[in-house]
Structures are given as C-alpha cells and as structure tokens.
Design an enzyme around this catalytic site. Structure first.
Site, PDB file in Angstrom:
ATOM      1  N   ARG A  82       6.716   1.044  13.872  1.00 20.65           N
ATOM      2  CA  ARG A  82       7.332   0.438  12.676  1.00 20.65           C
ATOM      3  C   ARG A  82       8.465  -0.520  13.034  1.00 20.65           C
ATOM      4  O   ARG A  82       9.105  -1.097  12.156  1.00 20.65           O
ATOM      5  CB  ARG A  82       7.878   1.531  11.742  1.00 20.65           C
ATOM      6  CG  ARG A  82       6.820   2.440  11.165  1.00 20.65           C
ATOM      7  CD  ARG A  82       7.416   3.429  10.164  1.00 20.65           C
ATOM      8  NE  ARG A  82       6.555   4.584  10.012  1.00 20.65           N
ATOM      9  CZ  ARG A  82       5.517   4.656   9.160  1.00 20.65           C
ATOM     10  NH1 ARG A  82       5.247   3.651   8.367  1.00 20.65           N
ATOM     11  NH2 ARG A  82       4.762   5.734   9.104  1.00 20.65           N
ATOM     12  N   ASP A 101       2.396 -15.692   7.486  1.00 20.77           N
ATOM     13  CA  ASP A 101       1.971 -17.074   7.209  1.00 20.77           C
ATOM     14  C   ASP A 101       2.129 -17.427   5.733  1.00 20.77           C
ATOM     15  O   ASP A 101       2.499 -18.559   5.392  1.00 20.77           O
ATOM     16  CB  ASP A 101       0.508 -17.272   7.627  1.00 20.77           C
ATOM     17  CG  ASP A 101       0.331 -17.347   9.140  1.00 20.77           C
ATOM     18  OD1 ASP A 101       1.347 -17.473   9.850  1.00 20.77           O
ATOM     19  OD2 ASP A 101      -0.830 -17.276   9.596  1.00 20.77           O
ATOM     20  N   LEU A 106      12.428   1.174   1.559  1.00 25.15           N
ATOM     21  CA  LEU A 106      13.198   2.352   1.155  1.00 25.15           C
ATOM     22  C   LEU A 106      13.807   3.030   2.382  1.00 25.15           C
ATOM     23  O   LEU A 106      14.994   3.370   2.399  1.00 25.15           O
ATOM     24  CB  LEU A 106      12.278   3.329   0.412  1.00 25.15           C
ATOM     25  CG  LEU A 106      11.738   2.788  -0.912  1.00 25.15           C
ATOM     26  CD1 LEU A 106      10.275   3.117  -1.069  1.00 25.15           C
ATOM     27  CD2 LEU A 106      12.536   3.312  -2.075  1.00 25.15           C
ATOM     28  N   SER A 107      12.985   3.262   3.377  1.00 25.52           N
ATOM     29  CA  SER A 107      13.456   3.879   4.619  1.00 25.52           C
ATOM     30  C   SER A 107      13.939   2.781   5.565  1.00 25.52           C
ATOM     31  O   SER A 107      13.830   1.586   5.250  1.00 25.52           O
ATOM     32  CB  SER A 107      12.316   4.664   5.268  1.00 25.52           C
ATOM     33  OG  SER A 107      11.305   3.771   5.724  1.00 25.52           O
ATOM     34  N   GLU A 166      12.794  -9.127   2.093  1.00 23.53           N
ATOM     35  CA  GLU A 166      12.044  -7.952   2.551  1.00 23.53           C
ATOM     36  C   GLU A 166      12.807  -6.687   2.143  1.00 23.53           C
ATOM     37  O   GLU A 166      14.028  -6.614   2.323  1.00 23.53           O
ATOM     38  CB  GLU A 166      11.919  -8.019   4.078  1.00 23.53           C
ATOM     39  CG  GLU A 166      11.222  -6.837   4.702  1.00 23.53           C
ATOM     40  CD  GLU A 166      11.268  -6.886   6.238  1.00 23.53           C
ATOM     41  OE1 GLU A 166      12.111  -7.622   6.811  1.00 23.53           O
ATOM     42  OE2 GLU A 166      10.463  -6.173   6.861  1.00 23.53           O
ATOM     43  N   PRO A 216       0.789  -1.224   0.000  1.00 26.41           N
ATOM     44  CA  PRO A 216       0.000   0.000   0.000  1.00 26.41           C
ATOM     45  C   PRO A 216       0.827   1.283   0.000  1.00 26.41           C
ATOM     46  O   PRO A 216       1.853   1.379   0.656  1.00 26.41           O
ATOM     47  CB  PRO A 216      -0.831  -0.112   1.288  1.00 26.41           C
ATOM     48  CG  PRO A 216      -0.147  -1.132   2.107  1.00 26.41           C
ATOM     49  CD  PRO A 216       0.512  -2.077   1.159  1.00 26.41           C
ATOM     50  N   ASN A 217       0.321   2.218  -0.773  1.00 25.50           N
ATOM     51  CA  ASN A 217       0.837   3.587  -0.878  1.00 25.50           C
ATOM     52  C   ASN A 217       2.139   3.693  -1.682  1.00 25.50           C
ATOM     53  O   ASN A 217       2.612   4.801  -1.922  1.00 25.50           O
ATOM     54  CB  ASN A 217       1.021   4.228   0.511  1.00 25.50           C
ATOM     55  CG  ASN A 217      -0.282   4.261   1.272  1.00 25.50           C
ATOM     56  OD1 ASN A 217      -1.265   4.800   0.769  1.00 25.50           O
ATOM     57  ND2 ASN A 217      -0.323   3.671   2.449  1.00 25.50           N
ATOM     58  N   TYR A 241      10.924   8.853   1.483  1.00 26.93           N
ATOM     59  CA  TYR A 241      10.895   7.766   0.497  1.00 26.93           C
ATOM     60  C   TYR A 241      11.611   8.100  -0.810  1.00 26.93           C
ATOM     61  O   TYR A 241      11.694   7.250  -1.697  1.00 26.93           O
ATOM     62  CB  TYR A 241       9.438   7.376   0.207  1.00 26.93           C
ATOM     63  CG  TYR A 241       8.720   6.837   1.425  1.00 26.93           C
ATOM     64  CD1 TYR A 241       9.047   5.583   1.935  1.00 26.93           C
ATOM     65  CD2 TYR A 241       7.748   7.579   2.089  1.00 26.93           C
ATOM     66  CE1 TYR A 241       8.411   5.080   3.062  1.00 26.93           C
ATOM     67  CE2 TYR A 241       7.100   7.090   3.208  1.00 26.93           C
ATOM     68  CZ  TYR A 241       7.439   5.853   3.699  1.00 26.93           C
ATOM     69  OH  TYR A 241       6.826   5.350   4.810  1.00 26.93           O
TER      70      TYR A 241
HETATM   71  C1  DHK Z   1       7.074   1.719   3.295  1.00 26.28           C
HETATM   72  C2  DHK Z   1       5.925   2.017   3.949  1.00 26.28           C
HETATM   73  O1  DHK Z   1       4.819   2.315   3.275  1.00 26.28           O
HETATM   74  C3  DHK Z   1       5.884   2.103   5.404  1.00 26.28           C
HETATM   75  O2  DHK Z   1       4.619   1.767   5.918  1.00 26.28           O
HETATM   76  C4  DHK Z   1       6.951   1.258   6.067  1.00 26.28           C
HETATM   77  C5  DHK Z   1       8.282   1.232   3.992  1.00 26.28           C
HETATM   78  C6  DHK Z   1       8.292   1.526   5.458  1.00 26.28           C
HETATM   79  C7  DHK Z   1       9.519   1.668   3.245  1.00 26.28           C
HETATM   80  O3  DHK Z   1      10.405   2.306   3.838  1.00 26.28           O
HETATM   81  O4  DHK Z   1       9.658   1.349   2.073  1.00 26.28           O
HETATM   82  O5  DHK Z   1       6.979   1.509   7.443  1.00 26.28           O
END
Ligand code: DHK
Length: 153
Positions: A122, A97, A112-113, A109, A20-21, A33
């Site tokens: 987080r 799962d 970016l951050s 995994e 998401p996002n 980001y």
């Molecule tokens: C991206 C998100 O959308 C956050 O909810 C995570 C992650 C970190 C990222 O750093 O790519 O906490």
C-alpha cells in the site's frame, strides 16, 4: 440592493469519488476504516459545504467508471474532485493518467487509513503522483480536510 444583485449564484460542484469496497464502510474492518458509512460521510460533507458547494458523492467498484467520472468532472466544469480510489490507489496507472488528462482540475487524494503505516504493497500511490494533495489517516476527517482544501481554492 438591486433585484439583479440578489439572485444567488449557482453553487460550484465538488465531485467526491469512491472506489472499490468503500460501499462496505461501517461493516468493513472497522478497526481500520471506522464505523461511519459512506452515507454518513456524505451527510457530513454536504453539511460542511452548505451554501458554498454542491457535493456530488459517488461510489463504484469498477476502475473504468472512476476514469469516466474524472473525465466527466472536467467536462462539466466541476470545481474540484476528491477521490478515495480504494485499492486502485496502489495499482492504477489508468487513474494516474486520467488525473493528468484533466489538469488543471484539482484532484485531492483521500484515505481513511494511512496506507504508509500499513502493508508495503500500500506504500505506492499512483493517484498521489498526480493529485494536488493527499489526506490520509484521519478517518472520515480525511474527507473533511480535503473538502476544506477544495473549498479554499
Ligand atoms: C481504502 C482502501 O480500500 C484500501 O485499499 C487503501 C483506503 C486504503 C483508505 O484508507 O481509505 O489501501
């Protein structure tokens, strides 16, 4: 060389799943980001994998779709999965799962951050509990490092 030896082998497929996002990258909180879009990152990965793997890059805002795509990666014989689950990283036992359900397929995994240097909510990663390795805090370079790990398998 025999003609039969010159045939190129089909390239292995690496799934790159985004949650998401992440479709908002480039516009979304650039101080955290970065300014690269997901399309920019896809182009970078395709170039990095050229001749070695096919990149299947996807994004969804829906948790269950990520679960379905993880299953699909295993069922179609993918070589590895890179996943940035967005905020589902910190909440989703379903993703934990799902990753366990497709073992031994390697799942990396990606963030970016660096969530460990951000808000305490987080700091927990359910995905990290099952992932083969985690790459975080390098911006788009986190994807690149994870792809290197997947290609090295
Ligand atoms: C991206 C998100 O959308 C956050 O909810 C995570 C992650 C970190 C990222 O750093 O790519 O906490």
């Amino acid at each position: 060389m025999l003609a039969s030896q010159s045939k190129a082998l089909p390239l292995r497929t690496i799934y790159v799943l985004n949650g998401p996002n992440l479709n908002r990258l480039g516009k979304r909180e650039p101080a955290i980001y970065g300014t690269q879009t997901l399309t920019d990152i896809e182009a970078m990965l395709v170039e990095q994998a050229a001749g070695r793997a096919t990149i299947d890059m996807r994004q969804t805002n829906h948790e269950g779709v990520l679960v379905d795509w993880l299953h699909e990666a295993a069922d179609t014989g993918a070589h590895a999965v890179l996943i940035n689950p967005g905020a589902y990283t910190h909440t989703s036992i379903a993703l934990l799962d799902a990753i366990k359900s497709i073992e031994p397929l390697p799942v990396f995994e990606v963030h970016l951050s660096d969530p460990l240097t951000r808000e305490t909510f987080r700091h927990i990663s359910y995905v990290g509990m099952a992932a083969s390795a985690s790459f975080a805090g390098y911006g788009a370079g986190s994807y690149s490092r994870a792809l290197d790990a997947a290609l090295a398998l």
